[in-house]
Design a protein around this motif. Structure first.
Motif, PDB file in Angstrom:
ATOM      1  N   LEU A   1      12.366  19.521  45.202  1.00  0.00           N
ATOM      2  CA  LEU A   1      11.845  20.870  45.402  1.00  0.00           C
ATOM      3  C   LEU A   1      10.374  20.760  45.791  1.00  0.00           C
ATOM      4  O   LEU A   1       9.532  20.414  44.972  1.00  0.00           O
ATOM      5  N   ASP A   2      10.066  21.030  47.073  1.00  0.00           N
ATOM      6  CA  ASP A   2       8.703  20.844  47.556  1.00  0.00           C
ATOM      7  C   ASP A   2       7.833  22.071  47.291  1.00  0.00           C
ATOM      8  O   ASP A   2       8.277  23.065  46.701  1.00  0.00           O
ATOM      9  N   GLU A   3       6.576  22.013  47.729  1.00  0.00           N
ATOM     10  CA  GLU A   3       5.617  23.086  47.466  1.00  0.00           C
ATOM     11  C   GLU A   3       6.086  24.413  48.050  1.00  0.00           C
ATOM     12  O   GLU A   3       5.965  25.462  47.408  1.00  0.00           O
ATOM     13  N   SER A   4       6.652  24.357  49.263  1.00  0.00           N
ATOM     14  CA  SER A   4       7.133  25.584  49.902  1.00  0.00           C
ATOM     15  C   SER A   4       8.288  26.200  49.123  1.00  0.00           C
ATOM     16  O   SER A   4       8.335  27.417  48.909  1.00  0.00           O
ATOM     17  N   GLY A   5       9.217  25.348  48.673  1.00  0.00           N
ATOM     18  CA  GLY A   5      10.357  25.843  47.898  1.00  0.00           C
ATOM     19  C   GLY A   5       9.919  26.427  46.566  1.00  0.00           C
ATOM     20  O   GLY A   5      10.430  27.468  46.142  1.00  0.00           O
ATOM     21  N   LEU A   6       8.975  25.752  45.901  1.00  0.00           N
ATOM     22  CA  LEU A   6       8.446  26.258  44.640  1.00  0.00           C
ATOM     23  C   LEU A   6       7.779  27.620  44.832  1.00  0.00           C
ATOM     24  O   LEU A   6       7.954  28.539  44.031  1.00  0.00           O
ATOM     25  N   LYS A   7       7.003  27.737  45.910  1.00  0.00           N
ATOM     26  CA  LYS A   7       6.290  28.991  46.164  1.00  0.00           C
ATOM     27  C   LYS A   7       7.260  30.141  46.389  1.00  0.00           C
ATOM     28  O   LYS A   7       7.050  31.254  45.899  1.00  0.00           O
ATOM     29  N   THR A   8       8.344  29.866  47.124  1.00  0.00           N
ATOM     30  CA  THR A   8       9.350  30.903  47.377  1.00  0.00           C
ATOM     31  C   THR A   8       9.981  31.367  46.075  1.00  0.00           C
ATOM     32  O   THR A   8      10.117  32.572  45.820  1.00  0.00           O
ATOM     33  N   LEU A   9      10.376  30.418  45.234  1.00  0.00           N
ATOM     34  CA  LEU A   9      10.992  30.764  43.953  1.00  0.00           C
ATOM     35  C   LEU A   9      10.006  31.481  43.036  1.00  0.00           C
ATOM     36  O   LEU A   9      10.366  32.420  42.322  1.00  0.00           O
ATOM     37  N   TRP A  10       8.752  31.045  43.063  1.00  0.00           N
ATOM     38  CA  TRP A  10       7.712  31.675  42.252  1.00  0.00           C
ATOM     39  C   TRP A  10       7.512  33.137  42.677  1.00  0.00           C
ATOM     40  O   TRP A  10       7.462  34.038  41.842  1.00  0.00           O
ATOM     41  N   ASN A  11       7.427  33.346  43.989  1.00  0.00           N
ATOM     42  CA  ASN A  11       7.223  34.703  44.506  1.00  0.00           C
ATOM     43  C   ASN A  11       8.425  35.604  44.230  1.00  0.00           C
ATOM     44  O   ASN A  11       8.276  36.816  44.062  1.00  0.00           O
ATOM     45  N   ASP A  12       9.627  35.000  44.202  1.00  0.00           N
ATOM     46  CA  ASP A  12      10.844  35.771  43.934  1.00  0.00           C
ATOM     47  C   ASP A  12      11.060  36.034  42.443  1.00  0.00           C
ATOM     48  O   ASP A  12      11.965  36.778  42.062  1.00  0.00           O
ATOM     49  N   GLY A  13      10.268  35.366  41.613  1.00  0.00           N
ATOM     50  CA  GLY A  13      10.432  35.534  40.162  1.00  0.00           C
ATOM     51  C   GLY A  13      11.658  34.832  39.613  1.00  0.00           C
ATOM     52  O   GLY A  13      12.180  35.214  38.554  1.00  0.00           O
ATOM     53  N   THR A  14      12.111  33.789  40.290  1.00  0.00           N
ATOM     54  CA  THR A  14      13.331  33.089  39.858  1.00  0.00           C
ATOM     55  C   THR A  14      13.052  31.692  39.308  1.00  0.00           C
ATOM     56  O   THR A  14      13.979  30.924  39.068  1.00  0.00           O
ATOM     57  N   LEU A  15      11.789  31.361  39.107  1.00  0.00           N
ATOM     58  CA  LEU A  15      11.393  30.038  38.630  1.00  0.00           C
ATOM     59  C   LEU A  15      11.073  30.133  37.143  1.00  0.00           C
ATOM     60  O   LEU A  15      10.135  30.815  36.737  1.00  0.00           O
ATOM     61  N   HIS A  16      11.857  29.430  36.310  1.00  0.00           N
ATOM     62  CA  HIS A  16      11.700  29.568  34.859  1.00  0.00           C
ATOM     63  C   HIS A  16      11.533  28.211  34.172  1.00  0.00           C
ATOM     64  O   HIS A  16      12.127  27.209  34.580  1.00  0.00           O
ATOM     65  N   ALA A  17      10.726  28.239  33.128  1.00  0.00           N
ATOM     66  CA  ALA A  17      10.597  27.072  32.260  1.00  0.00           C
ATOM     67  C   ALA A  17      11.762  27.064  31.277  1.00  0.00           C
ATOM     68  O   ALA A  17      12.119  28.095  30.710  1.00  0.00           O
TER      69      ALA A  17
END
Length: 315
Positions: A207-223
């Motif tokens: 998962l690269d920086e671009s993919g992380l940013k997309t998930l972060w902006n979508d609110g779908t990235l969770h710890a």
């Protein structure tokens, strides 16, 4: 440019018979439309200049004109084919051809794999692909010499909630405090994986920086938190795997210090409970054929293999 074939009706492509039947199992009568819309989307990339320019801008192979990146519909005696160039894990040195659908005159006969390979080798010679890839349901037989790339696991959120009762209250899924914290989890895991299992590390997309940013902006990235500590990362988004719609697992990481505790299974349960009002919705994900640990956790969480991708060598 190659001429566009007018029909995109899934019924006119007999390679999709198994997929249409699977769509009925998963979605009932609505399945036909889902497969047809998926097929139309690929047909829309035939002779599509905008698609070609955008694709070449991302994966620019020197000496290959932009129009070569278009999907193609090809007709030869006894065979109609819809396919397009792709690059494995976005690597410019690993081109292959994705075969979306084909139609043969002999209904029920085995697919003409040698003929398909011959057509692909000639039509996409400029890219020098070494293989083509097909998406097959469980009822579709694998081509000779095929190597399974990824398995598609799916189960309804309601089924997963029942199957994972033993992992109740094990983990929680909470937003990361920063995108840098999420990136640190990715770096930790893939850094150790390269030492632990270099063969698996070589085939898993990071998962690269671009993919992380997309998930972060979508609110779908969770710890993924265990006993209050960050034990990994879990990213699920409402998307599609081909025509299969549901909650799609984009990334799932359990840090080495927390391995062997069933946290991956518990995370799938937590997702199911968070989406309890959508109990009939599928939790879907692609898992590498080499990633045995993830396959086992998916199975123990109540998900089953419903389809797979397979590579077929051209030589």
């Amino acid at each position: 440019m190659l001429e566009v074939l007018p029909p995109f009706d899934a019924a006119l492509w007999n390679s999709l018979n198994g997929q249409v039947r699977l769509s009925h199992t998963l979605y009932g009568p609505a399945g036909d439309k889902m497969v047809s819309l998926w097929l139309k989307a690929h047909m829309d990339h035939v002779a599509n200049d905008e698609f070609c320019v955008k694709f070449k801008g991302k994966m620019d192979l020197p000496g290959v004109p932009a129009e070569s990146y278009a999907h193609r519909t090809i007709e030869v005696p006894g065979l109609r084919l819809l396919a397009g160039i792709r690059f494995w894990n976005n690597r410019i040195d690993r081109p292959y051809v994705e075969v979306f659908a084909w139609h043969t005159e002999s209904e029920g006969a085995a697919p003409p794999w040698d003929q398909i390979a011959d057509v692909i080798a000639k039509q996409w010679a400029a890219f020098k692909p070494s293989s083509f890839r097909v998406f097959l349901t469980n009822e579709d037989k694998l081509p000779p010499k095929a190597n399974i790339d990824m398995l598609i696991y799916a189960g309804t959120l309601g089924e997963i909630a029942k199957a994972t009762a033993d992992w109740a209250d094990t983990v929680t899924l909470t937003p990361f405090e920063s995108i840098e914290a999420a990136a640190d989890v990715v770096t930790q895991r893939f850094g150790t994986l390269a030492d632990e299992d270099p063969k698996l590390a070589a085939v898993l997309p990071v998962l690269d920086e671009s993919g992380l940013k997309t998930l972060w902006n979508d609110g779908t990235l969770h710890a993924l938190r265990y006993q209050g500590e960050c034990a990994g990362l879990y990213a699920v988004a409402t998307r599609m795997v081909e025509w299969i719609f549901g909650d799609v697992v984009i990334e799932k990481i359990v840090l080495p210090a927390y391995a062997g505790r069933g946290l991956s299974i518990a995370a799938q349960r937590e997702r199911a409970l968070l989406r309890a009002e959508h109990g009939a919705r599928l939790l879907v994900g692609t898992i590498s054929n080499m990633n045995i640990a993830s396959q086992k956790s998916a199975q123990r969480a109540g998900r089953k293999v419903i389809a797979r991708y397979a590579f077929v060598p051209l030589s």
